[in-house]
Design an enzyme around this catalytic site. Structure first.
Site, PDB file in Angstrom:
ATOM      1  CG  ASP A  57      13.264  67.612  67.259  1.00  0.00           C
ATOM      2  OD1 ASP A  57      12.480  66.706  67.590  1.00  0.00           O
ATOM      3  OD2 ASP A  57      14.204  67.987  67.982  1.00  0.00           O
ATOM      4  CG  ASP A 107      20.342  67.169  66.066  1.00  0.00           C
ATOM      5  OD1 ASP A 107      21.270  67.927  65.763  1.00  0.00           O
ATOM      6  OD2 ASP A 107      19.141  67.508  66.009  1.00  0.00           O
ATOM      7  N   GLY A 156      17.917  75.887  69.711  1.00  0.00           N
ATOM      8  CA  GLY A 156      17.955  76.461  71.055  1.00  0.00           C
ATOM      9  C   GLY A 156      19.347  76.695  71.579  1.00  0.00           C
ATOM     10  NE  ARG A 157      22.226  71.508  72.714  1.00  0.00           N
ATOM     11  CZ  ARG A 157      22.784  70.465  73.321  1.00  0.00           C
ATOM     12  NH1 ARG A 157      23.671  70.653  74.271  1.00  0.00           N
ATOM     13  NH2 ARG A 157      22.462  69.239  72.986  1.00  0.00           N
ATOM     14  CE  LYS A 203      24.062  69.709  69.732  1.00  0.00           C
ATOM     15  NZ  LYS A 203      23.900  68.290  69.324  1.00  0.00           N
TER      16      LYS A 203
END
Length: 494
Positions: free
Chosen positions: A251, A261, A92-93, A112
């Site tokens: 995820d 992440d 999403g980014r 990112k």
């Protein structure tokens, strides 16, 4: 060494069918500037650190200019978040620029915070300076600790305002990894019952990263078993440095067994097995003590996704159960023995390790300091000199009686091996870091950067690149948190 313009791109993931991603360029970021860059990460793609000083560097890694040979795209995936099925997610980014030849099979370069994608779900597609510095520093700190992780090449900032809890400024962190494929990448296709795409993705991972699985009777079961072993090992490594990820959604779990992440992570200060580092984690699902169990749970989510390829439920279960627990326990015990200076595995060690963590819990002792100071204690001590000899460790606890009792047990265990002090102490210092990225250290770098001083980020990076060395010039980073750090909290927005 290649320059920015001559990086040798070979974009394997982009050769998968269009269903796996959306091709789109990053969104330009106004007036970008370089906050910090990692020479160690640059070396992975053989990029000369002299390139950091070029004005084009910030433009490129803000997403304003495309590197020759790059094919920017955003990948689709799904996943479980806090134990609940969240459906389709995706980058999403983040924008994957492509893959550059380097050590191993190559390194994917991902921006990112580079703008909205079809998977942004009404979000702005941006990252902020605060979270970008945290991810940059922790990625490189974990690598220096020897823990499998994605890497961070640089942080580029901009004065563009971004709203989170307050108005902050935008930033882009450039991440490197052999692959950013996640457990959720497979869950996505399984949920849609798209077996062809599921198989295609599994074949991609096997052929590119785990070719030894192809020779197994069931390559997909072998892949699941491999992921189980690597995930178990990763969990054990996290536990034995006191690292908490904070948001172990499927995820956010790497199919290659990498730490992936960095958001509301934390390193343990005062030891508490129930510590929750993520302020958004209301029920403690991702507490320190829960991480091994959650790694196991996530593997069953992956196993369910791969079940149409692996076969019977019993085959899925065997691939996980025959590998996860045994690998975790063996890795955890081996690493804790090393931290305690024990060279041999002896009967009763499991009980002693349990007693050790029980003492840490009862005394609420600083996790990193405890093992580092222990590394300097002798195996034998004259009782008259004991208070002075053990003073560095005794001075950081209130209940010295309980600590002394444990040290007696430790010295008795050392006596069973008779290892020379100098050899043992050197080995302990090589596995017990003096420096980790405590939240207050990251916060000090963030506050300085928000005021326009990026030197503290570079200083912290230099310190954390050698976490096992004494580095007297960085002694302040080995201290427990200052009083002002008590009010710090991190959440999913971090």
């Amino acid at each position: 060494m290649p320059t920015l313009e001559t990086l040798p791109f070979d974009n394997a993931f982009a050769r998968l069918p269009d269903a796996f991603y959306t091709r789109l360029p990053p969104t330009p970021l106004p007036d970008p500037y370089l906050v910090a860059a990692s020479p160690a990460a640059a070396a992975l793609i053989q990029l000369d650190p002299a390139e950091f000083t070029r004005p084009e560097f910030a433009q490129i890694f803000a997403g304003n200019q495309l590197l020759p040979g790059s094919e920017p795209l955003a990948a689709v995936y799904s996943g479980h978040q806090f134990g609940m099925w969240a459906g389709q997610l995706g980058d999403g980014r983040a924008h994957l620029l492509g893959e550059v030849a380097g050590a191993g099979s190559g390194w994917e370069i991902q921006l990112k915070g580079a703008g909205q994608t079809p998977y942004s779900r009404f979000a702005d597609g941006r990252a902020v300076l605060r979270s970008s510095i945290r991810e940059f520093l922790c990625s490189e700190a974990m690598a220096a600790l020897g823990i499998p992780t994605t890497r961070a090449l640089c942080v580029v900032g901009s004065n563009k305002p971004v709203r989170r809890e307050t108005i902050e400024t935008a930033a882009v962190v450039t991440r490197l990894a052999p692959s950013f494929i996640r457990f959720g990448s497979f869950e996505h296709w399984a949920a849609r019952k798209h077996t062809d795409e599921l198989r295609q993705l599994a074949d991609y991972v096997i052929d590119r990263f785990r070719p030894e699985c192809r020779d197994a009777a069931n390559p997909y079961a072998a892949l699941l078993a491999d992921v189980a072993r690597r995930t178990a090992s990763l969990m054990a490594q996290w536990q034995t440095v006191g690292f908490m990820h904070g948001v172990m959604n499927t995820d956010n779990m790497s199919i290659l067994g990498l730490t992936l992440d960095y958001g509301p992570f934390g390193f343990m200060d005062t030891f508490d097995a129930g510590h929750i580092c993520n302020h958004s984690d209301d029920h403690g699902r991702y507490s320190y003590r829960a991480q091994p169990q959650i790694g196991h749970w996530n593997l069953y989510a992956l196993g369910h996704a791969l079940s149409s390829l692996v076969g019977e439920r019993a085959d899925v279960q065997a691939a996980i159960e025959d590998n996860y627990t045994a690998t975790f326990e063996a890795t955890f015990m081996a690493r804790v023995r090393a931290k305690l200076g024990l060279a041999d595995a002896l009967p009763g060690d499991e009980d002693f390790v349990g007693e050790t963590f029980g003492v840490l819990q009862r005394l609420r002792i600083d996790f990193t300091q405890f093992f580092r100071l222990l590394s300097s204690l002798p195996a034998e001590v004259n009782e008259a000199e004991r208070a002075a000899t053990d003073a560095p460790l005794r001075d950081i606890v209130i209940d010295r009686f309980a600590l002394d009792a444990w040290i007696d047990l430790w010295r008795a265990r050392l006596k069973a091996e008779g290892r020379p002090d100098a050899e043992r102490q050197a080995a302990m210092r090589a596995v017990n870091p003096k420096y980790v990225l405590r939240n207050w250290i990251a916060e000090s770098a963030i506050r300085a950067a928000q005021a326009g001083d990026f030197s503290e980020t570079t200083t912290v990076l230099a310190c954390l690149s050698k976490p096992f060395d004494e580095q007297p010039e960085f002694e302040r980073f080995a201290a427990p948190p200052p009083d002002w750090a008590g009010s710090l909290s991190v959440s999913c927005s971090s």
